[in-house]
Design an enzyme around this catalytic site. Structure first.
Site, short mmCIF file in Angstrom:
data_model
loop_
_atom_site.label_atom_id
_atom_site.label_comp_id
_atom_site.label_asym_id
_atom_site.label_seq_id
_atom_site.Cartn_x
_atom_site.Cartn_y
_atom_site.Cartn_z
N ASP A 1 9.34 7.37 -1.08
CA ASP A 1 8.68 7.12 -2.36
C ASP A 1 7.26 7.68 -2.29
OD1 ASP A 1 7.60 6.11 -4.68
OD2 ASP A 1 8.12 4.01 -4.27
N GLY B 1 10.04 -5.99 -6.37
CA GLY B 1 8.90 -6.28 -5.51
C GLY B 1 7.80 -6.90 -6.35
N ASP C 1 12.58 -1.12 -14.70
CA ASP C 1 11.61 -2.12 -14.26
C ASP C 1 11.65 -3.24 -15.30
OD1 ASP C 1 8.75 -2.46 -12.59
OD2 ASP C 1 8.72 -3.32 -14.60
N ASN D 1 5.17 7.75 -4.99
CA ASN D 1 4.31 7.08 -5.98
C ASN D 1 3.43 8.05 -6.77
OD1 ASN D 1 4.84 4.89 -3.67
ND2 ASN D 1 4.60 3.86 -5.64
N GLU E 1 11.49 9.38 -4.51
CA GLU E 1 11.12 8.57 -5.68
C GLU E 1 9.73 8.93 -6.18
OE1 GLU E 1 12.05 4.47 -5.10
OE2 GLU E 1 10.24 3.77 -6.11
N LYS F 1 7.22 4.67 2.24
CA LYS F 1 6.24 5.34 1.41
C LYS F 1 5.84 6.65 2.08
CE LYS F 1 6.11 2.07 -1.63
NZ LYS F 1 6.46 2.28 -3.04
N GLU G 1 10.11 3.45 -12.71
CA GLU G 1 9.32 2.22 -12.72
C GLU G 1 8.08 2.33 -13.60
OE1 GLU G 1 8.44 2.62 -8.25
OE2 GLU G 1 6.67 1.59 -8.98
N SER H 1 0.82 -1.21 0.00
CA SER H 1 0.00 0.00 0.00
C SER H 1 0.86 1.26 0.00
CB SER H 1 -0.92 0.01 1.23
OG SER H 1 -0.17 -0.15 2.42
N ASP H 2 0.49 2.23 -0.84
CA ASP H 2 1.21 3.50 -0.88
C ASP H 2 0.22 4.62 -1.14
OD1 ASP H 2 0.93 3.98 -3.76
OD2 ASP H 2 2.37 2.36 -4.03
N TYR I 1 -1.44 -7.90 -6.03
CA TYR I 1 -0.31 -8.18 -6.91
C TYR I 1 -0.65 -9.30 -7.90
CZ TYR I 1 2.98 -5.27 -4.27
OH TYR I 1 3.66 -4.23 -3.69
N GLU J 1 16.02 -2.98 -5.33
CA GLU J 1 14.93 -3.05 -4.37
C GLU J 1 14.63 -4.52 -4.01
OE1 GLU J 1 11.31 -1.09 -5.67
OE2 GLU J 1 10.65 -0.88 -3.58
N HIS K 1 13.63 -0.90 -9.79
CA HIS K 1 12.36 -1.15 -9.09
C HIS K 1 12.14 -2.65 -9.04
CE1 HIS K 1 7.82 -1.75 -9.47
NE2 HIS K 1 7.99 -1.25 -8.27
#
Ligand SMILES: [Mg+2]
Length: 413
Positions: free
Chosen positions: A244, A348, A319, A246, A270, A216, A296, A21-22, A30, A377, A346
């Site tokens: 970050d 995850g 990415d 986002n 970021e 985040k 990313e 979550s951001d 995902y 990352e 990037h």
């Protein structure tokens, strides 16, 4: 011959625990738009596009649209000239109309290109990073498309960069195999976690050997200041902290917000604003004291070129599944090397760590030749769904040795 071309819509309910979550993505699930090609020789190449849930079916449909380009084709012929495969797909005028060279169709091309790279590396008996690092500078420039790049990087300049790195390849390969590649941890910093969980995960990250963690930001300034204070107290002064946003802010807002966070000695900010805003990022880079990181969500190599030309980023974040595969990322690594900007990928999501580590390791051995200021990352989720999951120890990615690109999943959805 390629006999099979299969796809799967694979989703994980990560939103239930607020993992990932951001400030812009409060509830990601995902997901992977997964593709695999099989051959009459009995082997297969696998890859995917990472998405965060809704629309994964659209991404799968885009990959499906490429089926007719592969089934029945001679695999050896395709694998023998990956530059030609890339150009045939990306320069196809009808497909190109859907971008051009950006978005869902471009990412679908990336998935099939990467599936072929997985097959090629398996056939060579090498991990992808090592396959790429064993190719000659001439072969490597043949993979990259210099159309739209030559005002910033010519084919000859790329050759020079690759030739300059050649003498040190063997020593860096050994270094990589013995020491691995630096990783940083994002797991502590998801915006949906409470302060107690943040502090606990920060402590665990330091105990696990990470020298950089990422939080985040962008929900509220007060919350960000409070969370950064907690994180800085827990990790001490020797561990670096990146943040970050986002894409949350407008340009002026980003500068103002970051000034409030300046006392916490940040490694980078970021994605402060919209990823297409070259001049906005350049203004932010001039207006804040820490480096600006982005990439990313950058659609293609042309955007990376402009960001570098405009001095709009100081940390370049490739990415593995956003652009059109290994070939385009090679062009981006060459651009970064030309401009002397460190690449900190990037990762995850689903499988991004597994995929992108190969690009950084190849970059170290055969392109930039440097590990300084570079870090990949790492997020500790969903690795168990891969045949060859990443191994991260003492804050470093161990160099993978299994043949392939690391992108084969154990699940088919
Ligand atoms: Mg990010």
């Amino acid at each position: 011959m390629i006999t099979g071309f299969e796809t799967a819509d694979i989703r994980f309910p990560t939103s239930l625990s607020l993992d990932g979550s951001d400030a812009m993505n409060p509830d990601p699930d995902y997901s992977a738009a997964y593709v695999w090609m099989t051959t009459d020789a009995g082997d297969s190449g696998h890859s995917f596009v990472f998405t965060i849930g809704r629309g994964n079916d659209v991404q799968v449909a885009a990959i499906e649209a490429l089926r007719e380009r592969f089934v029945g084709r001679d695999a050896d012929e395709l694998l023998g000239d990956m530059g030609a495969v890339w150009r045939d797909l990306v320069h196809d005028s009808q497909l190109r109309w859907l971008g051009p060279e950006k978005g869902v169709m471009h990412m679908a091309i990336g998935a099939v290109v990467n599936a072929l790279w997985d097959l090629k590396a398996k056939r060579a008996g090498l991990p992808l990073w090592e396959l790429l690092a064993s190719m000659s500078p001439e072969e490597l420039v043949g993979l990259a498309d210099f159309r739209y790049l030559s005002d910033a990087l010519t084919r000859d300049e790329a050759l020079e960069i690759l030739r300059a790195a050649e003498p040190g390849r063997a020593a860096r390969r050994e270094q990589l195999l013995s020491d691995g590649y630096p990783a940083y941890a994002t797991s502590p910093g998801w915006l949906g976690y409470d302060d107690e969980k943040l502090a606990r995960l920060c402590r665990e990250a330091v105990d696990d050997g990470f020298e950089l963690i990422k939080l985040k930001v962008g929900g509220s300034v007060d919350d960000d200041v409070r969370r950064l204070k907690i994180a800085r107290e827990v990790v001490g002064d020797d561990v670096r902290i990146a943040v970050d946003a986002n894409q949350r802010w407008d340009v002026g807002e980003a500068i103002e917000w970051m000034r409030a966070l300046e006392p916490y000695d940040l490694a980078w900010i970021e994605e402060p604003t919209n990823p297409d805003d070259v001049l906005g990022h350049a203004a932010i880079a001039r207006g804040v004291s820490m480096p600006v990181a982005t990439g990313e969500h950058m659609a293609n190599r042309v955007m990376f070129k402009q960001f570098l030309q405009a001095e709009a980023l100081q940390v370049l974040q490739i990415d593995a599944t956003r652009v059109a595969g290994v070939n385009e990322n090679l062009a981006i690594l060459l651009l970064a090397a030309k401009f002397g900007v460190p690449v900190c990928p990037h990762a995850g999501g689903v499988g991004l760590c597994e995929a992108v580590q190969h690009l950084s390791m190849f970059d170290f051995v055969a392109v930039s030749g440097s590990i300084d200021g570079r870090v990949i990352e790492f997020v500790d989720h969903l690795h168990e769904h891969f045949v060859t999951p990443v191994e991260v120890r003492d804050g470093r990615y161990l160099a993978p040795t299994a043949p392939g690109a690391g992108t084969e999943m154990t699940t088919r959805g």
